[in-house]
Design a protein around this motif. Structure first.
Motif, mmCIF file in Angstrom:
data_model
loop_
_atom_site.group_PDB
_atom_site.id
_atom_site.type_symbol
_atom_site.label_atom_id
_atom_site.label_comp_id
_atom_site.label_asym_id
_atom_site.label_seq_id
_atom_site.Cartn_x
_atom_site.Cartn_y
_atom_site.Cartn_z
ATOM 1 N N ALA A 1 7.181 -10.105 14.048
ATOM 2 C CA ALA A 1 5.982 -10.772 13.442
ATOM 3 C C ALA A 1 4.978 -9.750 12.977
ATOM 4 C CB ALA A 1 5.499 -11.854 14.165
ATOM 5 N N MET A 2 4.790 -8.664 13.816
ATOM 6 C CA MET A 2 3.803 -8.052 13.613
ATOM 7 C C MET A 2 4.449 -6.770 12.674
ATOM 8 S SD MET A 2 0.767 -6.376 13.879
ATOM 9 C CE MET A 2 -0.136 -7.475 15.360
ATOM 10 N N VAL A 3 5.584 -6.410 12.955
ATOM 11 C CA VAL A 3 6.284 -5.395 12.035
ATOM 12 C C VAL A 3 6.273 -6.013 10.847
ATOM 13 C CG1 VAL A 3 7.869 -3.780 11.681
ATOM 14 C CG2 VAL A 3 7.010 -4.148 14.006
ATOM 15 N N ALA A 4 7.084 -7.381 10.611
ATOM 16 C CA ALA A 4 7.531 -7.620 9.314
ATOM 17 C C ALA A 4 6.192 -7.902 8.448
ATOM 18 C CB ALA A 4 8.142 -8.928 9.468
ATOM 19 N N MET A 5 5.140 -8.410 9.046
ATOM 20 C CA MET A 5 3.998 -8.893 8.302
ATOM 21 C C MET A 5 3.309 -7.405 7.667
ATOM 22 S SD MET A 5 2.814 -12.252 10.316
ATOM 23 C CE MET A 5 1.314 -12.399 9.193
ATOM 24 N N SER A 6 3.220 -6.444 8.729
ATOM 25 C CA SER A 6 2.413 -5.277 8.346
ATOM 26 C C SER A 6 3.269 -4.684 7.203
ATOM 27 C CB SER A 6 2.429 -4.414 9.755
ATOM 28 O OG SER A 6 1.518 -4.918 10.592
ATOM 29 N N ASN A 7 4.579 -4.462 7.277
ATOM 30 C CA ASN A 7 5.254 -3.905 6.241
ATOM 31 C C ASN A 7 5.120 -4.527 5.000
ATOM 32 O OD1 ASN A 7 6.161 -1.983 7.971
ATOM 33 N ND2 ASN A 7 8.195 -2.686 8.414
ATOM 34 N N THR A 8 5.099 -6.078 4.868
ATOM 35 C CA THR A 8 4.913 -6.628 3.735
ATOM 36 C C THR A 8 3.475 -6.532 3.264
ATOM 37 O OG1 THR A 8 6.486 -8.408 4.851
ATOM 38 C CG2 THR A 8 4.944 -9.101 2.870
ATOM 39 N N SER B 1 3.268 -3.457 1.253
ATOM 40 C CA SER B 1 3.827 -3.097 -0.072
ATOM 41 C C SER B 1 2.876 -3.927 -0.880
ATOM 42 C CB SER B 1 5.097 -4.055 0.150
ATOM 43 O OG SER B 1 4.973 -5.221 0.340
ATOM 44 N N MET B 2 1.861 -4.633 -0.790
ATOM 45 C CA MET B 2 1.166 -5.287 -1.743
ATOM 46 C C MET B 2 -0.212 -4.512 -1.906
ATOM 47 S SD MET B 2 1.353 -9.089 0.226
ATOM 48 C CE MET B 2 -0.139 -9.851 -0.655
ATOM 49 N N ASN B 3 -1.037 -4.730 -3.324
ATOM 50 C CA ASN B 3 -2.133 -4.055 -3.325
ATOM 51 C C ASN B 3 -3.302 -4.799 -2.990
ATOM 52 O OD1 ASN B 3 -0.574 -2.171 -5.050
ATOM 53 N ND2 ASN B 3 -0.497 -3.462 -7.004
ATOM 54 N N MET B 4 -4.003 -3.825 -2.061
ATOM 55 C CA MET B 4 -5.438 -4.498 -1.711
ATOM 56 C C MET B 4 -5.095 -5.788 -0.903
ATOM 57 S SD MET B 4 -7.745 -2.112 -2.811
ATOM 58 C CE MET B 4 -9.188 -2.982 -2.757
ATOM 59 N N ALA B 5 -4.294 -5.508 0.140
ATOM 60 C CA ALA B 5 -3.852 -6.590 1.088
ATOM 61 C C ALA B 5 -4.660 -6.464 2.310
ATOM 62 C CB ALA B 5 -2.345 -6.817 1.357
ATOM 63 N N SER B 6 -6.266 -6.897 2.172
ATOM 64 C CA SER B 6 -6.834 -6.716 3.052
ATOM 65 C C SER B 6 -7.529 -8.099 3.202
ATOM 66 C CB SER B 6 -8.017 -5.916 3.125
ATOM 67 O OG SER B 6 -9.065 -6.011 3.788
ATOM 68 N N PHE B 7 -7.908 -8.616 4.720
ATOM 69 C CA PHE B 7 -8.454 -9.875 5.018
ATOM 70 C C PHE B 7 -9.935 -9.781 4.901
ATOM 71 C CE2 PHE B 7 -4.216 -10.018 7.654
ATOM 72 C CZ PHE B 7 -3.560 -10.785 6.607
ATOM 73 N N LEU B 8 -10.682 -8.919 4.486
ATOM 74 C CA LEU B 8 -12.033 -8.762 4.157
ATOM 75 C C LEU B 8 -12.450 -9.561 2.879
ATOM 76 C CD1 LEU B 8 -12.588 -4.911 4.806
ATOM 77 C CD2 LEU B 8 -13.285 -6.812 6.251
ATOM 78 N N PRO B 9 -13.367 -10.111 3.131
ATOM 79 C CA PRO B 9 -13.838 -11.098 2.011
ATOM 80 C C PRO B 9 -14.211 -10.222 0.714
ATOM 81 C CG PRO B 9 -15.055 -11.667 3.846
ATOM 82 C CD PRO B 9 -14.396 -10.443 4.499
ATOM 83 N N TRP C 1 -2.257 -0.410 7.316
ATOM 84 C CA TRP C 1 -1.007 -1.345 7.591
ATOM 85 C C TRP C 1 0.182 -0.446 8.092
ATOM 86 C CZ3 TRP C 1 -2.486 -5.743 8.554
ATOM 87 C CH2 TRP C 1 -3.399 -6.525 7.687
ATOM 88 N N SER C 2 0.341 0.760 7.470
ATOM 89 C CA SER C 2 1.303 1.594 7.972
ATOM 90 C C SER C 2 1.155 2.038 9.460
ATOM 91 C CB SER C 2 1.555 2.700 7.258
ATOM 92 O OG SER C 2 2.326 3.630 7.663
ATOM 93 N N LEU C 3 -0.232 2.295 9.841
ATOM 94 C CA LEU C 3 -0.483 2.821 11.110
ATOM 95 C C LEU C 3 -0.242 1.430 12.187
ATOM 96 C CD1 LEU C 3 -3.727 4.670 10.745
ATOM 97 C CD2 LEU C 3 -1.689 5.680 11.409
ATOM 98 N N LEU C 4 -0.624 0.432 11.696
ATOM 99 C CA LEU C 4 -0.378 -0.801 12.464
ATOM 100 C C LEU C 4 0.935 -1.000 12.911
ATOM 101 C CD1 LEU C 4 -2.199 -3.175 13.857
ATOM 102 C CD2 LEU C 4 -1.350 -4.369 11.996
ATOM 103 N N SER C 5 2.024 -0.965 12.083
ATOM 104 C CA SER C 5 3.380 -0.884 12.005
ATOM 105 C C SER C 5 3.857 0.046 12.903
ATOM 106 C CB SER C 5 3.818 -1.068 10.604
ATOM 107 O OG SER C 5 5.449 -1.097 10.996
ATOM 108 N N THR C 6 3.756 1.140 12.666
ATOM 109 C CA THR C 6 4.195 2.280 13.373
ATOM 110 C C THR C 6 3.601 2.227 15.014
ATOM 111 O OG1 THR C 6 3.890 3.728 11.452
ATOM 112 C CG2 THR C 6 4.177 4.750 13.796
ATOM 113 N N HIS C 7 2.634 1.984 15.100
ATOM 114 C CA HIS C 7 1.989 1.654 16.546
ATOM 115 C C HIS C 7 2.693 0.674 17.241
ATOM 116 C CE1 HIS C 7 -0.882 1.034 19.826
ATOM 117 N NE2 HIS C 7 -0.871 -0.273 19.723
ATOM 118 N N HIS C 8 3.149 -0.626 16.916
ATOM 119 C CA HIS C 8 3.841 -1.458 17.559
ATOM 120 C C HIS C 8 5.419 -1.277 17.611
ATOM 121 C CE1 HIS C 8 -0.107 -3.627 16.836
ATOM 122 N NE2 HIS C 8 0.270 -4.217 18.034
ATOM 123 N N CYS C 9 5.817 -0.583 16.592
ATOM 124 C CA CYS C 9 7.267 -0.470 16.578
ATOM 125 C C CYS C 9 7.700 0.863 17.553
ATOM 126 C CB CYS C 9 7.567 -0.147 15.147
ATOM 127 S SG CYS C 9 9.488 -0.146 14.980
#
Length: 696
Positions: free
Chosen positions: A135-142, A145-153, A193-201
């Motif tokens: 879940a973590m790697v798939a969602m991070s990679n997704t 690939s998006m523009n400005m995909a941040s959860f910050l308001p 997001w790249s750092l997050l994916s690499t960290h868990h993978c």
């Protein structure tokens, strides 16, 4: 939901609000899921990035996870694990006893939360670890690939942009300033997001082992292998990433042990034998294994290193039903295919080195025993041969109810044939494999509008895309094998075309005819990427090209317009007036194609590879140059009266040329070029800039 409906009203307003609500809820669920799964506390820099740029939320309390089985049972981890963890008491203070107790409870809760999210979360279950990493790697990679995909308001993001803008010099214009900052922030979010994916993978196991050695529950290789070609592309890519990372991390010993454990489930495919023909019986405690592979018994456990014990016990367990045996066999094909494709060459090299070092008979016997399970190279061919047979069977076997045409298992076999072609090639019928892949690519233009869109694909379109990718991997890994095999098939096709009346089925239904577009794209890709390799096979490449292009187009357009890729070579020339194509071969011969009569004439012209050639403007003469011979020759091509009869090409004049320095030969593609000034005079232009004129 009723409150939301009342708030937004009914009718048109409600219909407009629904997509926005759905998108918001999806992002909120994604934010919650990633916040709970992320391993907080292991990397302070990454934690800061997650909070300030990605908008993840640090958990306040440890939560309980559960796993649902296929039978509908739930395994739930209750919070009783907290009772076994001791937390150091807080320092005494002058606060009242009730306040101290509340403070101690809060400190304990904070400590447990930090421990759980950082380490304990990943020490619960291999299934939980596998699912959470997927879940973590798939969602991070997704999200990457998006523009400005941040959860910050949005408001907070705007404030941050404004604060950054005030620090920049006032000489910039407002639009340029915001554009620059927006681009910078977008790059930072993607990097986060790249750092997050690499960290868990890749980094997570080592970080947890540094805190608590050997407690990390590693992801299940079987689960990742089953999802190697998952129908969801994001899950598929994440599973491949995690599996390759895990296989690389376990090292050669771990991979060898894994191969030993799974090799017993490798089905012995033939064209008539389906997967899992017989279930294991009590009289046969060990399922039929691959010839020479030691069957796994209790003694194997002593050979396994401690750190692999838990996972390997799971694999050693014998299947209890036919359905489970089928799953084991399918998983074995994929897992051995992945290990062979990605690590087969390394294992083969290591095996050959060990043979030279070990001289004693006992060591040799042991080597012979273990080489079967770890050797995927040419020297130790048993496992590689059987794995390649299984992969080829899955590609070529006709569709049946038990093995439909477009399944994830077939797709995985196609993918692994392409990835590990250099390992499987000695045991494959390359013609059958290429034709089988081309069969799946015939309708690519209809099935896949664009490969750039990661849209949900139909199973047929997904198989088509995987086959296209495998074809390109094979072509780039073994360009000579690809070109010579396709040229041989084209020659067979041309022979059949001459006797088309005797055929029961029309040639327009053959794979080679329907896949013309796909073959030409592969050839053009090879010319673009591997010009030097293709230069040695130009005659075969021209045979394939003339098969793939439309013959009527060559009547109305020059070859440069119909297939510009092959005209990059100075050893190719097309005379539009006389409808002839000349190709200079690496053996010094000239191939003259008569497009009017669909024939080819081979002429021995030089003793070294032809460097360049060109037809004269009127098409009466052909000039060829071979730098190895230091010779330039003029050829006259004539036909019988009124264009009838066999054409005859003869050398009418030859010149000796100055030798080319060895330094200039480093780039043979740009070594020399021949340009006709008029119908009687040609200029030889060399790479050093010198020009020499020759007359017929």
């Amino acid at each position: 939901m009723s409150g939301i409906s009342d708030h937004y009203g009914t009718g048109e307003a409600n219909r407009k609000a629904t997509p926005r609500m759905e998108a918001t809820h999806v992002m909120e669920v994604a934010q919650l899921l990633l916040s709970l799964i992320h391993s907080w506390g292991l990397d302070p820099h990454l934690d800061k990035v997650c909070e300030t740029q990605l908008g993840l939320l640090r958990p306040m309390v440890p939560i309980s996870y559960g796993v649902l089985s296929k039978g509908g049972y739930m395994s739930l981890m209750l919070p009783t694990w907290q009772n076994t963890i001791t937390v150091p008491p807080a320092e005494s203070s002058v606060l009242p006893a009730s306040t101290q107790a509340a403070l101690a409870d809060q400190i304990r809760l904070d400590t447990l939360t930090k421990l759980f999210t950082a380490r304990l979360h990943w020490e619960l279950s291999t299934t939980l670890t596998s699912n959470h990493l997927l879940a973590m790697v798939a969602m991070s990679n997704t999200l990457m690939s998006m523009n400005m995909a941040s959860f910050l308001p949005e408001m907070e993001r705007t404030k941050k942009l404004h604060r950054q803008a005030t620090r920049v010099s006032a000489s910039w214009t407002t639009e340029d300033e915001h554009e620059e900052l927006y681009t910078q922030q977008q790059a930072q979010i993607k990097q986060g997001w790249s750092l997050l994916s690499t960290h868990h993978c890749f980094l997570l196991p080592d970080k947890i082992d540094a805190l608590e050695p050997r407690n990390f529950k590693r992801p299940q290789v079987e689960m990742m292998a089953r999802r190697w070609q998952h129908h969801c592309i994001e899950i598929r890519e994440a599973a491949q990433q995690i599996l390759l990372g895990e296989l690389g991390r376990m090292g050669k010993k771990g991979r060898k042990q894994l191969v030993e454990n799974w090799a017993q489930f490798l089905p012995l495919y033939t064209q008539q034998e389906p997967i899992a023909q017989q279930p294991p019986t009590p009289s046969q405690p060990n399922t039929p294994g691959v010839g020479g592979i030691p069957q796994l018994a209790a003694s194997v456990e002593h050979q396994v290193e401690e750190e692999f014990e838990e996972e390997e016990e799971e694999v050693i367990r014998k299947p209890s039903s036919l359905a489970e045996l089928k799953r084991k066999q399918a998983c074995a094909v994929i897992l051995l295919g992945v290990i062979g494709a990605e690590f087969g060459q390394d294992i083969s090299i290591e095996a050959s080195g060990d043979k030279q070092q070990q001289q004693s008979k006992r060591a040799t016997d042991q080597r012979r025993k273990s080489s079967v399970v770890e050797g995927f190279g040419i020297g130790n061919n048993n496992l590689a041969r059987l794995t390649s047979m299984a992969l080829t069977h899955l590609l070529l076997a006709p569709p049946t109810p038990k093995l439909p045409a477009f399944t994830p298992l077939r797709r995985a076999a196609i993918d692994l044939i392409g990835r590990g072609f250099t390992v499987w090639e000695p045991y494959l019928d390359v013609s059958k494999v290429l034709l089988g892949l081309l069969e799946m690519c015939c309708d690519s233009s209809r099935l896949i509008p664009s490969l750039n869109y990661k849209l949900p694909l139909t199973p047929q379109a997904d198989a088509c895309r995987t086959a296209r990718h495998a074809l390109r991997l094979i072509a780039t890994a073994r360009p000579a094998a690809f070109i010579t095999t396709m040229a041989r098939e084209v020659a067979r096709f041309n022979t059949l075309q001459q006797n088309a009346q005797t055929l029961s089925t029309p040639l327009t239904q053959s794979v080679l005819y329907r896949a013309k577009r796909e073959i030409l794209q592969c050839v053009e890709m090879l010319i673009d990427k591997m010009q030097t390799d293709i230069a040695n096979l130009l005659v075969e490449v021209m045979d394939i090209t003339l098969h793939c292009v439309d013959a009527t187009e060559l009547k109305n357009k020059p070859l440069q317009d119909v297939c510009p890729a092959i005209c990059k070579f100075n050893q190719v020339s097309h005379c539009f007036g006389t409808r002839r194509i000349a190709v200079g071969a690496s053996n010094g011969h000239l191939a003259i194609y008569e497009l009017r009569h669909n024939k080819c004439q081979m002429i021995p012209a030089h003793t070294n590879p032809v460097t360049a050639l060109a037809f004269s403007p009127d098409g009466k003469f052909l000039v060829s140059y071979a730098s190895g011979d230091n010779r330039l020759s003029f050829w006259q091509t004539s036909t019988g009266m009124f264009g009838l009869g066999q054409s005859q090409t003869r050398c009418i004049k030859g010149y000796s040329t100055a030798p080319i320095p060895d330094v200039a030969r480093l780039n043979p593609m740009r070594l020399a070029k021949l340009i006709w000034i008029n119908n009687r005079t040609v200029t030889l232009m060399l790479a050093d800039g010198s020009e020499t004129r020759f007359n017929v």
